[in-house]
Write an enzyme that holds these catalytic residues in place. Structure first.
Site, PDB file in Angstrom:
ATOM      1  CD  GLU A 121      26.589 201.965  34.878  1.00  0.00           C
ATOM      2  OE1 GLU A 121      26.995 200.701  34.289  1.00  0.00           O
ATOM      3  OE2 GLU A 121      26.901 203.345  34.776  1.00  0.00           O
ATOM      4  CD  GLU A 147      29.227 204.661  38.753  1.00  0.00           C
ATOM      5  OE1 GLU A 147      29.785 204.271  37.628  1.00  0.00           O
ATOM      6  OE2 GLU A 147      28.529 203.518  39.176  1.00  0.00           O
TER       7      GLU A 147
END
Length: 478
Positions: A120, A265
């Site tokens: 991220e 995720e």
């Protein structure tokens, strides 16, 4: 007697049969816990549950060695803090690939499929820290994989948070990449497309509910019950589908509408917030797994999804800057035991309890508690503050698993510190206000945990170390 032996054998056979998984299902295996489980035992647990894909956040040798020969597909990660070096030096990228990829590709080695370059890195809270280094690091890693002869099988990608795209109208068809990073995203998309590599995105319906009190609760789940989002001829009944299709629309707008997508995720925490509990987590996972089993995909892309659940275990050293729930994403507790029944097939095959990690070694059955004769609890405040700062008290609070009275709060904090210090007797003093007890201190849903023996520390060495400390202290005082 013979019948009893037969039943025991039959039960053993049943326990060894892996659960049939929903297609494309994997798990995230993090390592930010103070006490780690033996990697080999964890890998065996993955196999026992039929889990064939795992995503890692680093290339820790013990974990990689344990995965060797397992056949489990691996996405191995590169932490964000390493991106600058990999971006600046192709030689560094070559060395990283050599140490963390090609060295594990021997017969009976690790089945590596992807390298996750960063995690991220374009998250808004990073304020652009990794924006300039992510693309060159990705480019160097993919080039190093290609030159090592592994590029045909192993692809470099970047797991993004869903905040890299947005929709001004909240309708998926208006999805677009954020203007401040659009050009950076497009250059990454080009290299992914050239190498036929999926776009990896992390999606968290829980966060939609956590961040907005106006967010309709049922829209975070999969059973319906909330007002759908109407977009052209599509009724979106859950935020997961809407989020995925917002990404697809964003990809279409920049010319990559056919790019494959992996959900890197997705999950639901079980503590640390009023909406984070086992009941809601089970509801979310039951709905998600049922959806995956249908292989229907999303309204804009009718095909099976590849999804990695987040995460495997609770991790008591994760940053709680986003919220106390950050340490409670595991479908297993810190000790590798399942939190709730979970049907990984998504086909309603009963409440199959996940098989936990076997061979877990615990410390002694003892707890550190506030003495019952302590009356002035204000004196405990500095001690509680210290204990929680050095351990994990995120289960304490109104609406959480440990919604206790003041005396219970103090005892919980003391015990967490004591356990985190491997039950060192010196860690249960707190200015004479605490003592060690043998009676289980857990209360209802509130677990007063007993710490596990840290992986890699043999019991006899742990005992020797304790004796050494005692002797050292004794001779120091002489």
């Amino acid at each position: 007697m013979a019948r009893a032996v037969f039943l025991v054998c039959l039960l053993s056979i049943v326990m060894l049969v892996p659960t049939s998984l929903a297609q494309g299902l994997g798990v995230n295996w993090g390592s930010m816990g103070s006490h780690s489980l033996p990697p080999k035992n964890v890998v065996q647990m993955l196999k026992d549950n039929g889990i064939k894909k795992v995503k890692l956040f680093d290339a820790e040798p013990d974990t990689m060695d344990a995965l060797a020969g397992s056949g489990i597909q691996v996405m191995v990660g590169i932490p964000n803090e390493k991106l600058a070096k990999l971006a600046d030096s192709y030689k560094e990228a070559q060395e990283w690939v050599k140490q963390n990829v090609t060295s594990y590709l021997h017969d009976g080695g690790v089945n590596i499929r992807y390298v996750a370059v960063g995690n991220e890195p374009y998250l808004t809270s990073y304020n652009g820290t990794y924006v300039k280094t992510t693309y060159p690091a990705l480019k160097n890693i993919q080039k190093a994989l290609d030159e090592a002869g592994s590029g045909g099988k192993i692809k470099a990608t970047v797991p993004f948070n869903a905040d890299v795209y947005e929709s001004p109208s909240n309708k998926p068809s208006d999805g677009r990449f954020r203007k401040d990073i659009k050009n950076n995203i497009v250059e990454i998309l080009r290299i992914l497309n050239d190498n036929r590599t999926p776009f990896v995105v992390n999606i968290y319906p829980f966060l939609s509910l956590y961040q907005s009190s106006d967010f309709p609760e049922e829209f975070a789940f999969f059973e319906g019950g909330s007002e759908p989002v109407k977009d052209n001829n599509i009724d979106y009944k859950n935020v997961f589908d809407a989020n995925c299709d917002t990404l697809i629309s964003a990809l279409k707008k920049v010319g990559f509408g056919n790019m494959d997508i992996i959900i890197g995720e997705v999950g639901w925490p079980t503590d640390g917030d009023k909406n984070a509990n086992g009941k809601m987590a089970k509801k979310f996972y039951d709905g998600l797994l049922k959806k995956l089993a249908t292989e229907d995909g999303t309204p804009l892309r009718k095909k099976k999804l590849e999804v990695y659940l987040f995460g495997l275990f609770d991790e008591n050293q994760k940053s709680i800057a986003p919220g106390d729930f950050e340490r409670h994403w595991g479908i297993f507790r810190y000790d590798g035991q399942p939190k709730f029944p979970m049907d990984l097939s998504g086909k309603g095959q009963g409440n199959n309890l996940l098989k936990g990690v076997q061979g877990v070694q615990y410390l002694d059955q003892q707890w550190c508690m506030l003495k019952s004769d302590v009356r002035n609890l204000s004196n405990t405040l500095p001690e509680v503050s210290y204990a929680c700062s050095m351990s994990d008290c995120t289960s304490l609070g109104v609406g959480r698993s440990c919604d206790l009275d003041q005396h219970g709060n103090v005892s919980y904090a003391f015990n967490m510190y004591f356990q985190n210090k491997d039950q060192d007797v010196r860690a249960c003093d707190f200015n004479g206000m605490a003592n060690i007890v043998k009676q289980n201190a857990s209360r209802g849903d509130c677990l007063f945990p007993i710490q596990i023996l840290n992986a890699g520390v043999r019991p006899e060495l742990s005992i020797f170390a304790g004796l050494f400390l005692i002797l050292t202290s004794f001779f120091t005082l002489m």
